[in-house]
Enzyme design. Structure first.
Site, PDB file in Angstrom:
ATOM      1  NE  ARG A  56      -0.874   0.757   4.934  1.00  0.00           N
ATOM      2  CZ  ARG A  56      -0.556  -0.032   5.956  1.00  0.00           C
ATOM      3  NH1 ARG A  56      -0.658  -1.345   5.820  1.00  0.00           N
ATOM      4  NH2 ARG A  56      -0.141   0.479   7.101  1.00  0.00           N
ATOM      5  CG  ASN A  57       3.466   2.145   2.193  1.00  0.00           C
ATOM      6  OD1 ASN A  57       2.860   3.174   2.475  1.00  0.00           O
ATOM      7  ND2 ASN A  57       3.570   1.121   3.034  1.00  0.00           N
TER       8      ASN A  57
END
Length: 272
Positions: free
Chosen positions: A83-84
């Site tokens: 998610r980064n």
């Protein structure tokens, strides 16, 4: 949806069962508490698929990913959930995993996230740049997973594995505090939970956190490096966000220069 059932549910029981807590400060628990009092179930009929443009341009179905793996000649495929934007340490994890496998399937989660996380556009653009500049041809495939983060720690790690199994992956990288938030889960709870799911058809790969050691002169991890924290190039997410908000680029051993530039040039890289 062809509605077949409408029923109530116990929000506290759901929260404890999924998240292991009913603490309202947990973002998943807060989302559950904010739901309406009834759930609706029934058969789903697809009327039309959304246009695969903009942020959806990398979206693929399991049929498409499996076909892509066949066309690439891959038999062993390592999934990477994120998610980064890609830290260099994440890149090293992926490349270490494919030294003995055919390819890596980078599958960023695109959708609702908590405040302070990176926005979807930044994540996708950073991975485009990293793959273009730092990956050999035909060793990495990028596709987006359109759902939302639940921050359920070990249970979400199993959910992530099942989804990537459906995509046709044979392995999935499970990192430290996978899908965790705050201090709700033991950092290695997502590793231990796989012992309870022996019927999965995807194998987890467990890695300790990677970092650059100035004395070893390489990217390494605590199992292979004897040196202390003062010799390690690593940074917390909180500190990195603070640097970016101040317009400062982290060390090239933390983020590739192209990735730093994309983040720093974006007018609003973080979710409000």
């Amino acid at each position: 949806m062809h509605v077949e059932e409408v029923f109530g549910f116990d929000k506290k029981a759901v929260s404890v069962g999924v998240y292991g807590t009913d603490d309202a400060a947990h973002p998943g628990v807060a989302r559950t508490a904010a739901m309406n009092e009834s759930l609706v179930g029934g058969r789903i009929e697809l009327v039309s698929r959304p246009q695969e443009t903009g942020i959806r341009r990398y979206r693929m179905t399991p049929t498409q990913t499996r076909q892509a793996f066949v066309e690439a000649g891959w038999k062993t495929i390592v999934a990477f959930q994120t998610r980064n934007p890609p830290h260099v340490a994440h890149e090293m994890l992926q490349k270490t995993a494919i030294t003995t496998r055919d390819g890596v399937f980078v599958n960023p989660l695109i959708g609702r996230k908590k405040s302070g996380d990176f926005v979807d556009d930044v994540i996708v653009r950073c991975y485009e740049s990293m793959i273009q500049n730092y990956y050999p041809e035909n060793r990495c495939r990028l596709a987006t997973l359109h759902t939302e983060m639940r921050y359920a720690g070990p249970r979400e790690a199993i959910h992530h594995a099942i989804m990537r199994q459906n995509y046709g992956c044979t392995h999935i990288i499970i990192g430290r505090d996978h899908a965790g938030v705050g201090s709700y889960y033991d950092p290695f709870a997502a590793h231990k939970i796989f012992d309870d799911y022996p019927d999965l058809e995807i194998a987890p790969i467990f890695f300790p956190a990677f970092f650059y050691c100035r004395k070893c002169i390489t990217f390494t991890n605590p199992r292979a490096c004897p040196h202390g924290a003062e010799d390690r190039e690593q940074i917390s997410g909180t500190k990195m966000r603070a640097m970016i908000q101040e317009g400062k680029a982290p060390s090239e051993f933390i983020l590739r220069p192209q990735v730093s530039k994309i983040i720093l040039d974006h007018p609003a890289p973080f979710v409000d």
